[in-house]
Design a protein around this motif. Structure first.
Motif, PDB file in Angstrom:
ATOM      1  N   LEU A   1       0.792  -1.063  -0.288  1.00  0.00           N
ATOM      2  CA  LEU A   1       0.491  -0.116  -0.136  1.00  0.00           C
ATOM      3  C   LEU A   1       0.562   1.536   0.171  1.00  0.00           C
ATOM      4  O   LEU A   1       0.261   2.142  -0.310  1.00  0.00           O
ATOM      5  CB  LEU A   1      -1.071  -0.250   1.439  1.00  0.00           C
TER       6      LEU A   1
ATOM      7  N   GLY B   1       3.170   0.372  -3.406  1.00  0.00           N
ATOM      8  CA  GLY B   1       2.871   0.042  -4.235  1.00  0.00           C
ATOM      9  C   GLY B   1       3.009   0.816  -5.358  1.00  0.00           C
ATOM     10  O   GLY B   1       2.304   2.158  -5.752  1.00  0.00           O
TER      11      GLY B   1
ATOM     12  N   GLU C   1       0.769   0.447  -9.332  1.00  0.00           N
ATOM     13  CA  GLU C   1      -0.240   0.279 -10.072  1.00  0.00           C
ATOM     14  C   GLU C   1      -0.031  -0.310 -11.173  1.00  0.00           C
ATOM     15  O   GLU C   1      -0.151   0.740 -11.558  1.00  0.00           O
ATOM     16  CB  GLU C   1      -1.067   1.250  -9.662  1.00  0.00           C
TER      17      GLU C   1
ATOM     18  N   GLY D   1      -5.905  -1.813 -11.423  1.00  0.00           N
ATOM     19  CA  GLY D   1      -6.259  -1.927 -10.212  1.00  0.00           C
ATOM     20  C   GLY D   1      -5.365  -0.615  -9.591  1.00  0.00           C
ATOM     21  O   GLY D   1      -4.820   0.232 -10.353  1.00  0.00           O
TER      22      GLY D   1
ATOM     23  N   ARG E   1      -4.344   1.390  -5.263  1.00  0.00           N
ATOM     24  CA  ARG E   1      -4.385   1.038  -3.935  1.00  0.00           C
ATOM     25  C   ARG E   1      -4.845   1.717  -3.048  1.00  0.00           C
ATOM     26  O   ARG E   1      -5.011   0.814  -1.948  1.00  0.00           O
ATOM     27  CB  ARG E   1      -2.472   1.958  -3.758  1.00  0.00           C
ATOM     28  N   ARG E   2      -5.833   2.440  -3.679  1.00  0.00           N
ATOM     29  CA  ARG E   2      -7.393   2.581  -2.999  1.00  0.00           C
ATOM     30  C   ARG E   2      -8.360   1.856  -2.992  1.00  0.00           C
ATOM     31  O   ARG E   2      -8.846   1.281  -1.929  1.00  0.00           O
ATOM     32  CB  ARG E   2      -8.032   3.550  -3.829  1.00  0.00           C
TER      33      ARG E   2
ATOM     34  N   ASP F   1      -6.690  11.601  -2.643  1.00  0.00           N
ATOM     35  CA  ASP F   1      -7.060  10.813  -1.603  1.00  0.00           C
ATOM     36  C   ASP F   1      -8.476  11.566  -0.946  1.00  0.00           C
ATOM     37  O   ASP F   1      -9.884  11.141  -1.160  1.00  0.00           O
ATOM     38  CB  ASP F   1      -6.785  10.456  -0.762  1.00  0.00           C
TER      39      ASP F   1
ATOM     40  N   ARG G   1       0.000   9.011 -11.239  1.00  0.00           N
ATOM     41  CA  ARG G   1       0.721   7.958 -11.859  1.00  0.00           C
ATOM     42  C   ARG G   1       1.613   8.019 -12.148  1.00  0.00           C
ATOM     43  O   ARG G   1       3.209   7.539 -12.080  1.00  0.00           O
ATOM     44  CB  ARG G   1       0.123   7.362 -12.662  1.00  0.00           C
TER      45      ARG G   1
ATOM     46  N   ARG H   1       3.879   8.415  -9.497  1.00  0.00           N
ATOM     47  CA  ARG H   1       4.182   7.643  -8.507  1.00  0.00           C
ATOM     48  C   ARG H   1       5.358   6.065  -9.052  1.00  0.00           C
ATOM     49  O   ARG H   1       6.140   5.075  -8.946  1.00  0.00           O
ATOM     50  CB  ARG H   1       3.136   6.558  -7.938  1.00  0.00           C
ATOM     51  N   ASP H   2       5.481   6.075 -10.569  1.00  0.00           N
ATOM     52  CA  ASP H   2       5.916   5.375 -11.809  1.00  0.00           C
ATOM     53  C   ASP H   2       7.958   5.954 -11.374  1.00  0.00           C
ATOM     54  O   ASP H   2       8.552   4.844 -11.795  1.00  0.00           O
ATOM     55  CB  ASP H   2       5.628   5.141 -12.461  1.00  0.00           C
TER      56      ASP H   2
ATOM     57  N   ARG I   1       9.619   6.296  -1.115  1.00  0.00           N
ATOM     58  CA  ARG I   1       8.267   6.429  -0.734  1.00  0.00           C
ATOM     59  C   ARG I   1       8.215   7.354   0.970  1.00  0.00           C
ATOM     60  O   ARG I   1       9.460   6.877   1.595  1.00  0.00           O
ATOM     61  CB  ARG I   1       7.511   5.279  -0.310  1.00  0.00           C
TER      62      ARG I   1
END
Lengths: 209, 137
Positions: free
Chosen positions: A186, A189, A191, A194, A196-197, B25, B128, B131-132, B137
């Motif tokens: 989590l 990761g 994605e 799909g 992580r949410r 989020d 995305r 993050r990639d 982290r």
């Protein structure tokens, strides 16, 4: 392959890391900026490496006051290959996404995690993939097992890193033995399919029962 | 480089990535819990825009070792555009988000449904990509 130093696949030198840093942006860098960006080696060592690459024509150098500014010469015949090598990690991610999108039995969530996701993987590191099955998926079916075997074989062949597939059904993701690794996935990761949410929701849904 | 930039280390990159993900989020939570999405449209888009800006900072940190500072949209876009191989495409996403920023914050009319979808799509793309790329982290 060493994901933190992708040009190690062809050259185990500082020059490779300098090229990788220059390939990631169409911009000029001073020796000091390059040293900071590469993350190791002295500024002088980085400048010497950059000057060796200037001699090959693949890096251009421009004087700016007392400093020299370096940039990848993208018109050089070798530039497309250097850019390709510098982007190996992203190419792996894109290939894995493409492979998963072609599957007949689609999992709920697939994440790349562990040292590869953190960019710390060396040539000896495993490539960790978390696969969460849908509730209607038969984990023993030949078609499902064949998909996972293909994922494992191809990812290993693409990178040289041993690929480990960690598989859970969506109903078992909050199991005690799974918690620690799920927490890692989590947090770090990437994605592949799909989100992580979604994984977080699956974990939370189980906990509430 | 003559642009206004700030050098970033792993801590800065990780912090900006965390911020981007928290804002995404928060945006989704705001949307999901609203009785009517229109009521929270401006807040949703504003959170998306800030998530996109944080994600762009991560991308620049990873590729350039620095990110833009200050209020200049054009400087931030130019920096992102220099990222290879996909800086031009990512800059289009950021440009679209920045274009919505003022309207979401100040215009009398709420952001239209089509623009909310667009904001979501562009934000997801930037986060995305961040993050990639990010290895912190």
């Amino acid at each position: 392959m060493d994901f933190g130093h992708p040009l190690m696949v062809v050259t185990p030198t500082l020059d490779g890391d300098v090229l990788a840093a220059l390939a990631r942006a169409d911009a000029e860098f001073s020796g000091r900026e390059l040293a900071r960006h590469v993350g190791y080696g002295s500024t002088e060592g980085i400048r010497r490496a950059a000057d060796r690459l200037v001699a090959q024509g693949v890096v251009s150098r421009r004087a700016a006051g007392a400093a020299h500014l370096y940039r990848l010469n993208r018109e050089h015949l070798a530039a497309p290959w250097i850019e390709g090598l510098a982007g190996l990690r992203q190419q792996l991610i894109d290939r894995l996404r493409g492979l998963l999108a072609s599957w007949d039995e689609i999992p709920r969530v697939v994440l790349l995690f562990g040292s590869v996701a953190r960019g710390r993987a060396t040539a000896a590191s495993d490539l960790d993939v978390l696969v969460i099955r849908r509730s209607d998926c038969d984990p023993e079916s030949d078609s499902w097992r064949a998909q996972l075997a293909e994922l494992q074989r191809l990812a290993t062949a693409w990178t040289g890193n041993d690929t480990r597939v960690l598989e859970f059904g969506e109903g078992e993701v909050s199991g005690s033995e799974a918690k620690s690794v799920l927490k890692d996935a989590l947090r770090e990761g990437i994605e592949l399919l799909g989100s992580r949410r979604m994984l977080q929701r699956l974990i939370s849904a189980k906990v509430r029962r | 480089m003559s642009r206004r930039t700030r050098a970033c280390d792993d801590a800065v990159t990780a912090g900006r990535l965390r911020r981007a993900e928290q804002l995404v989020d928060a945006a989704e939570t705001v949307r999901e819990f609203a009785d009517d999405e229109l009521d929270v449209a401006d807040a949703y888009v504003t959170l998306c825009v800030h998530a996109g800006i944080a994600a762009a900072d991560v991308i620049c940190c990873v590729s350039l070792g620095m990110h833009a500072v200050g209020e200049s949209h054009s400087e931030a876009l130019a920096l992102l555009e220099s990222v290879r191989p996909d800086g031009s495409e990512l800059a289009k996403s950021l440009r679209a988000l920045l274009g919505m920023k003022t309207r979401a914050g100040y215009a009398a009319e709420p952001v239209a449904a089509q623009d909310r979808k667009r904001a979501r799509r562009q934000t997801e793309r930037l986060v995305r990509a961040a993050r990639d790329r990010s290895t912190t982290r």
